[in-house]
Design an enzyme around this catalytic site. Structure first.
Site, PDB file in Angstrom:
ATOM      1  N   ALA A 148      41.183  71.710  20.842  1.00 33.76           N
ATOM      2  CA  ALA A 148      40.826  71.382  19.463  1.00 33.76           C
ATOM      3  C   ALA A 148      41.999  70.742  18.729  1.00 33.76           C
ATOM      4  O   ALA A 148      41.834  69.768  17.984  1.00 33.76           O
ATOM      5  CB  ALA A 148      40.362  72.632  18.725  1.00 33.76           C
TER       6      ALA A 148
ATOM      7  N   LEU B 223      35.577  77.197  20.121  1.00 34.04           N
ATOM      8  CA  LEU B 223      36.265  75.982  20.524  1.00 34.04           C
ATOM      9  C   LEU B 223      37.652  76.360  21.034  1.00 34.04           C
ATOM     10  O   LEU B 223      38.363  77.143  20.396  1.00 34.04           O
ATOM     11  CB  LEU B 223      36.447  75.021  19.339  1.00 34.04           C
ATOM     12  CG  LEU B 223      35.232  74.678  18.477  1.00 34.04           C
ATOM     13  CD1 LEU B 223      35.652  73.674  17.393  1.00 34.04           C
ATOM     14  CD2 LEU B 223      34.111  74.099  19.320  1.00 34.04           C
ATOM     15  N   CYS B 224      38.042  75.791  22.162  1.00 35.10           N
ATOM     16  CA  CYS B 224      39.382  76.053  22.692  1.00 35.10           C
ATOM     17  C   CYS B 224      40.429  75.503  21.728  1.00 35.10           C
ATOM     18  O   CYS B 224      40.380  74.336  21.339  1.00 35.10           O
ATOM     19  CB  CYS B 224      39.549  75.385  24.046  1.00 35.10           C
ATOM     20  SG  CYS B 224      41.266  75.332  24.575  1.00 35.10           S
ATOM     21  N   VAL B 225      41.401  76.344  21.383  1.00 38.16           N
ATOM     22  CA  VAL B 225      42.386  75.928  20.378  1.00 38.16           C
ATOM     23  C   VAL B 225      43.249  74.770  20.859  1.00 38.16           C
ATOM     24  O   VAL B 225      43.520  73.827  20.110  1.00 38.16           O
ATOM     25  CB  VAL B 225      43.247  77.133  19.912  1.00 38.16           C
ATOM     26  CG1 VAL B 225      44.044  77.735  21.047  1.00 38.16           C
ATOM     27  CG2 VAL B 225      44.169  76.724  18.776  1.00 38.16           C
TER      28      VAL B 225
END
Lengths: 130, 127
Positions: free
Chosen positions: A82, A77-79
């Protein structure tokens, strides 16, 4: 063939995650490799372990976790995406002083560099979304 | 959170921006990918087609909609060595825009040239 997969839409709202999952599963069954599945935009919501879909419906986050468990697929998941949307792993929980985490098994949170790397390392990067 | 690749592989990356800058988050988050991606020393081009051409419109003001005016970031792309910006002529014209209405230097190309740019690219992000 080595595939990278980008999922840009959330679960249930949009078919993108279903299509990406079915593609990944079919590709593996045909002997191909999935370098990474990267979740961006609302796609990060695919990584919540708190989803409770009706019993007669597919469980999208669990389905990803199971696929990753069986075939050792990297689910990222892209931080930045997210953080905006409240997807939290134990590290992020500590860093941002939250009272809970909600990430599903086998998902991890990391930077957009992981998406670029998938573009470089995979022979094909396939986007699922509008 | 800068990450580097040790492979030394350089690919032709194309970021296709198709959506209006505001109304959805796609355009803003696409630009975040471009900025992070710039650290990876790949061969990067940006294409603007359909409503995506509005992303480059001069003098945007988002103060009344409480969102970030990220259009200013396009002017900074040069510092990231992202210098190849292509805008589709037909998309501009059908929206009543001219090159002068844009905030940064771009190359205006027609749809057949755009098709070639897409065909020649190796990694395509479509936002």
């Amino acid at each position: 063939m080595i595939f990278g997969i980008l999922v840009n839409e959330g679960p249930y709202q949009h078919q993108a995650s279903d299509s990406a999952y079915l593609f990944a599963k079919a590709a593996i069954e045909e002997g191909h490799t999935i370098f990474r599945v990267f979740f961006y935009h609302d796609g990060v919501n695919n990584g919540t372990r708190l989803a409770t879909p009706p019993q007669d419906d597919r469980h999208i986050p669990n389905r990803w976790s199971e696929l990753a468990n069986e075939h050792n697929i990297d689910l990222v998941l892209c931080v930045a995406a997210a953080q905006r949307r409240g997807m939290v792993d134990p590290d992020e929980m500590k860093r941002n002083k939250k009272d809970a985490d909600n990430i599903a098994e086998k998902f991890r949170i990391s930077g957009l560099g992981q998406l670029i790397e998938a573009g470089v390392q995979a022979e094909r990067l396939i986007t699922f979304g509008d | 959170m800068e990450e580097e690749l040790e492979s030394g592989v350089v690919k032709k990356f194309l970021y296709i921006n198709r959506r209006a800058p505001h109304g959805t988050v796609y355009a803003h988050e696409a630009l975040e990918v471009v900025l992070i991606g710039a650290a990876f020393e790949q061969d990067v081009s940006l294409a603007f087609i359909d409503d995506g051409v509005f992303q480059l419109k001069k003098d945007q003001d988002t103060s009344e909609i409480n969102t970030k005016n990220f259009s200013k970031i396009f002017a900074a792309l040069e510092m990231y060595d992202v210098e190849k910006l292509y805008v589709e002529r037909e998309s501009l014209e059908s929206r009543g825009l001219k090159e002068d209405d844009l905030s940064v230097d771009v190359k205006v190309i027609d749809s057949s040239e755009m098709k070639k740019l897409i065909t020649d690219s190796e990694v395509i992000f479509n936002f």
